[in-house]
Motif scaffolding. Structure first.
Motif, PDB file in Angstrom:
ATOM      1  N   LEU A 188       0.802  -1.266   0.155  1.00 55.23           N
ATOM      2  CA  LEU A 188       0.057   0.043   0.129  1.00 55.23           C
ATOM      3  C   LEU A 188       0.815   1.350  -0.024  1.00 55.23           C
ATOM      4  CD1 LEU A 188      -3.010  -1.054   2.325  1.00 55.23           C
ATOM      5  CD2 LEU A 188      -3.196  -0.224  -0.054  1.00 55.23           C
ATOM      6  N   ALA A 189       2.011   1.345   0.781  1.00 52.81           N
ATOM      7  CA  ALA A 189       2.954   2.493   0.806  1.00 52.81           C
ATOM      8  C   ALA A 189       3.514   2.673  -0.366  1.00 52.81           C
ATOM      9  CB  ALA A 189       3.840   2.229   1.862  1.00 52.81           C
ATOM     10  N   VAL A 190       4.017   1.622  -0.979  1.00 55.65           N
ATOM     11  CA  VAL A 190       4.822   1.956  -2.541  1.00 55.65           C
ATOM     12  C   VAL A 190       3.597   2.109  -3.609  1.00 55.65           C
ATOM     13  CG1 VAL A 190       5.912   0.507  -4.366  1.00 55.65           C
ATOM     14  CG2 VAL A 190       6.562   0.332  -2.025  1.00 55.65           C
ATOM     15  N   ASN A 191       2.383   1.624  -3.294  1.00 54.38           N
ATOM     16  CA  ASN A 191       1.452   1.883  -4.350  1.00 54.38           C
ATOM     17  C   ASN A 191       0.995   3.390  -4.496  1.00 54.38           C
ATOM     18  OD1 ASN A 191      -0.855   1.208  -6.237  1.00 54.38           O
ATOM     19  ND2 ASN A 191      -1.937   1.853  -4.567  1.00 54.38           N
ATOM     20  N   ALA A 192       0.724   3.778  -3.173  1.00 59.03           N
ATOM     21  CA  ALA A 192       0.855   5.278  -2.887  1.00 59.03           C
ATOM     22  C   ALA A 192       1.543   5.979  -3.225  1.00 59.03           C
ATOM     23  CB  ALA A 192       0.148   5.452  -1.580  1.00 59.03           C
ATOM     24  N   ALA A 193       2.905   5.939  -3.178  1.00 66.62           N
ATOM     25  CA  ALA A 193       4.092   6.656  -3.713  1.00 66.62           C
ATOM     26  C   ALA A 193       4.100   6.651  -5.171  1.00 66.62           C
ATOM     27  CB  ALA A 193       5.332   6.110  -3.102  1.00 66.62           C
ATOM     28  N   ALA A 194       3.913   5.247  -5.749  1.00 66.78           N
ATOM     29  CA  ALA A 194       4.258   5.292  -7.222  1.00 66.78           C
ATOM     30  C   ALA A 194       3.050   5.986  -7.986  1.00 66.78           C
ATOM     31  CB  ALA A 194       4.049   3.903  -7.571  1.00 66.78           C
ATOM     32  N   PHE A 195       1.761   6.196  -7.284  1.00 68.58           N
ATOM     33  CA  PHE A 195       0.614   6.850  -8.049  1.00 68.58           C
ATOM     34  C   PHE A 195       0.014   7.753  -7.209  1.00 68.58           C
ATOM     35  CE2 PHE A 195       0.685   2.381  -9.343  1.00 68.58           C
ATOM     36  CZ  PHE A 195       0.619   2.275 -10.817  1.00 68.58           C
ATOM     37  N   ALA A 196       1.019   8.667  -6.635  1.00 66.70           N
ATOM     38  CA  ALA A 196       0.600   9.840  -5.897  1.00 66.70           C
ATOM     39  C   ALA A 196      -0.389  10.847  -6.621  1.00 66.70           C
ATOM     40  CB  ALA A 196       1.863  10.673  -5.468  1.00 66.70           C
ATOM     41  N   HIS A 197      -0.317  10.827  -8.064  1.00 63.93           N
ATOM     42  CA  HIS A 197      -0.902  11.883  -8.620  1.00 63.93           C
ATOM     43  C   HIS A 197      -2.070  11.045  -9.420  1.00 63.93           C
ATOM     44  CE1 HIS A 197       1.933  14.702  -7.530  1.00 63.93           C
ATOM     45  NE2 HIS A 197       2.933  14.110  -8.110  1.00 63.93           N
ATOM     46  N   HIS A 198      -2.456  10.039  -9.260  1.00 66.26           N
ATOM     47  CA  HIS A 198      -3.492   9.194  -9.998  1.00 66.26           C
ATOM     48  C   HIS A 198      -4.534   9.413  -9.084  1.00 66.26           C
ATOM     49  CE1 HIS A 198      -5.686   5.829 -11.753  1.00 66.26           C
ATOM     50  NE2 HIS A 198      -4.862   5.813 -12.966  1.00 66.26           N
ATOM     51  N   PRO A 199      -5.652   9.644  -9.551  1.00 64.28           N
ATOM     52  CA  PRO A 199      -7.220   9.966  -8.857  1.00 64.28           C
ATOM     53  C   PRO A 199      -7.569   8.538  -8.329  1.00 64.28           C
ATOM     54  CG  PRO A 199      -7.427  10.223 -11.487  1.00 64.28           C
ATOM     55  CD  PRO A 199      -5.929  10.149 -11.162  1.00 64.28           C
ATOM     56  N   GLU A 200      -7.575   7.417  -8.647  1.00 66.43           N
ATOM     57  CA  GLU A 200      -8.009   6.360  -8.262  1.00 66.43           C
ATOM     58  C   GLU A 200      -7.082   5.339  -7.453  1.00 66.43           C
ATOM     59  OE1 GLU A 200     -10.716   7.928 -11.237  1.00 66.43           O
ATOM     60  OE2 GLU A 200      -9.047   6.759 -11.873  1.00 66.43           O
ATOM     61  N   GLN A 201      -5.957   4.908  -8.524  1.00 59.50           N
ATOM     62  CA  GLN A 201      -5.062   3.833  -8.042  1.00 59.50           C
ATOM     63  C   GLN A 201      -4.298   4.370  -6.627  1.00 59.50           C
ATOM     64  OE1 GLN A 201      -4.931   0.835  -9.163  1.00 59.50           O
ATOM     65  NE2 GLN A 201      -3.166   0.416  -7.450  1.00 59.50           N
ATOM     66  N   GLY A 202      -3.991   5.488  -6.540  1.00 62.39           N
ATOM     67  CA  GLY A 202      -3.163   5.981  -5.688  1.00 62.39           C
ATOM     68  C   GLY A 202      -3.741   6.165  -4.290  1.00 62.39           C
ATOM     69  N   SER A 203      -5.099   6.117  -4.277  1.00 64.69           N
ATOM     70  CA  SER A 203      -5.775   6.398  -3.034  1.00 64.69           C
ATOM     71  C   SER A 203      -6.289   5.215  -2.391  1.00 64.69           C
ATOM     72  CB  SER A 203      -7.156   7.253  -3.227  1.00 64.69           C
ATOM     73  OG  SER A 203      -7.893   6.701  -4.227  1.00 64.69           O
ATOM     74  N   LEU A 204      -5.939   3.757  -2.796  1.00 67.97           N
ATOM     75  CA  LEU A 204      -6.303   2.832  -2.437  1.00 67.97           C
ATOM     76  C   LEU A 204      -5.939   2.470  -0.902  1.00 67.97           C
ATOM     77  CD1 LEU A 204      -5.625   0.067  -5.146  1.00 67.97           C
ATOM     78  CD2 LEU A 204      -7.813   1.161  -4.879  1.00 67.97           C
ATOM     79  N   THR A 205      -6.998   1.852  -0.250  1.00 70.96           N
ATOM     80  CA  THR A 205      -6.698   1.628   1.203  1.00 70.96           C
ATOM     81  C   THR A 205      -6.556   0.326   1.673  1.00 70.96           C
ATOM     82  OG1 THR A 205      -9.150   1.623   1.609  1.00 70.96           O
ATOM     83  CG2 THR A 205      -8.192   3.727   1.617  1.00 70.96           C
ATOM     84  N   GLN A 206      -6.253  -0.318   2.640  1.00 70.58           N
ATOM     85  CA  GLN A 206      -6.427  -1.482   3.411  1.00 70.58           C
ATOM     86  C   GLN A 206      -7.798  -2.103   2.854  1.00 70.58           C
ATOM     87  OE1 GLN A 206      -3.684  -3.363   4.899  1.00 70.58           O
ATOM     88  NE2 GLN A 206      -5.175  -5.080   4.285  1.00 70.58           N
ATOM     89  N   ARG A 207      -8.909  -1.361   2.943  1.00 69.28           N
ATOM     90  CA  ARG A 207     -10.300  -2.197   2.890  1.00 69.28           C
ATOM     91  C   ARG A 207     -10.289  -2.251   1.319  1.00 69.28           C
ATOM     92  NH1 ARG A 207     -16.283   0.337   4.608  1.00 69.28           N
ATOM     93  NH2 ARG A 207     -17.229  -1.444   3.377  1.00 69.28           N
ATOM     94  N   ASP A 208      -9.695  -1.535   0.610  1.00 74.77           N
ATOM     95  CA  ASP A 208      -9.858  -1.722  -0.837  1.00 74.77           C
ATOM     96  C   ASP A 208      -9.168  -3.122  -1.351  1.00 74.77           C
ATOM     97  OD1 ASP A 208     -11.239   0.427  -1.623  1.00 74.77           O
ATOM     98  OD2 ASP A 208      -9.568   1.613  -1.436  1.00 74.77           O
ATOM     99  N   LEU A 209      -7.822  -3.153  -0.669  1.00 72.36           N
ATOM    100  CA  LEU A 209      -7.073  -4.353  -0.930  1.00 72.36           C
ATOM    101  C   LEU A 209      -7.782  -5.542  -0.376  1.00 72.36           C
ATOM    102  CD1 LEU A 209      -4.429  -5.760  -1.652  1.00 72.36           C
ATOM    103  CD2 LEU A 209      -3.418  -4.791   0.294  1.00 72.36           C
TER     104      LEU A 209
END
Length: 316
Positions: A188-209
């Motif tokens: 989740l941390a790497v995903n958020a960093a890699a997609f910090a400017h992506h409106p959907e992917q970068g905001s995924l949470t533990q619940r989404d996972l």
């Protein structure tokens, strides 16, 4: 957004908004979505929207549903004929919506009624997806006063008869597969960093996972993690659409600071070879049309545009 919209009066039409749904409502909506997908050739509501729908059932004590997600049900003559979902969870962007009208009830103004209800619910600050970019959806967007601002391409690659390149990993990088429960936080941390400017992917949470890990398609054997020195630096999560016999480059991400060394290309190759080894004839992926660098990479791999999703928004 898939609706012919010749506005005619439908006296018995009504739109009700819910934060949580009953099992019966959820089942009826899923049946509507399935029929629309059968006729239209693609889903009118995204994977994320369908997950939020399936996990919106009321707990019976006032609980259930997801904060910031609303469900708009349009009925006519006592029958469910339209559905819209409104997600207002982004602190910056306007609320995002998807909507669909049952194929047998199009051309009666139901799409316009849903769109008008979405505009009212969002305070006339709205983004709406039109999956497939059909002419009826473009017309409805125009009627509602929305303008085009995002284009998402679905690209495909034949896996049979295509020579897939061997992955060449940067020095010190190793590949292993995802372990649910163990790798969640790091991913989740790497995903958020890699997609910090992506409106959907970068905001995924533990619940989404968690929701995705609970889906029938989830397979950790197709979820590849790249590590250097014991730290996660990139990943390629693949997905198999079993019914369509279609593999998906679900998401490829590289941690900032680890980019530029060919890791993304190597991870893509790892996933594509995995999908090909399953005997799948075709691979697909989604990419924003304005991400020219990514589009070029995928075109060099042999991907071509298959269809396009469009997002419209209000001017304000």
């Amino acid at each position: 957004m898939t609706s012919d919209d010749i506005a005619r009066s439908v006296p018995s039409r009504s739109v009700e908004t819910y934060s949580a749904l009953s099992p019966e409502q959820t089942e009826a909506i899923l049946e509507l979505l399935a029929e629309a997908a059968r006729v239209d050739g693609q889903q009118a509501v995204s994977e994320q929207g369908r997950l939020q729908l399936r996990h919106s059932v009321s707990a019976g004590d006032g609980g259930g549903g997801r904060e910031g997600v609303s469900h708009l049900l349009l009925t006519a003559g006592g029958q469910l004929v339209g559905y819209a979902q409104l997600e207002d969870t982004d602190p910056v962007e306007a609320p995002a919506a998807e909507l669909v009208v049952h194929p047998a009830h199009r051309g009666l103004g139901h799409g316009r009624a849903l769109g008008t209800a979405l505009l009212a619910a969002s305070g006339k600050r709205l983004r709406v997806w039109a999956h497939g970019g059909h002419s009826a959806a473009r017309h409805l967007a125009q009627v509602l006063g929305l303008t085009l601002f995002r284009e998402l391409r679905q690209m495909r690659l034949p896996l049979t008869g295509t020579e897939l390149s061997e992955p060449v990993l940067p020095e010190g990088v190793t590949i292993r597969t995802f372990v649910p429960g163990q790798d969640d936080a790091a991913w989740l941390a790497v995903n958020a960093a890699a997609f910090a400017h992506h409106p959907e992917q970068g905001s995924l949470t533990q619940r989404d996972l968690d929701d995705r890990e609970g889906e029938p398609w989830f397979d950790p054997a197709g979820f590849f993690l790249a590590e250097r020195g014991g730290e996660l630096v990139g990943f390629h999560w693949t997905k198999v659409h079993a019914e369509e016999r279609l593999g998906e480059v679900y998401v490829v991400g590289v941690r900032p600071g680890a980019q530029g060394g060919g890791l993304g290309k190597a991870l893509t190759a790892v996933g594509l070879r995995h999908l090909a080894a399953q005997g799948l004839p075709t691979a697909m992926l989604y990419v924003d049309a304005d991400n020219k660098a990514a589009v070029s990479v995928y075109e060099r791999l042999g991907f071509t545009t298959y269809e396009t999703d469009l997002m419209y928004r209000t001017e304000t």
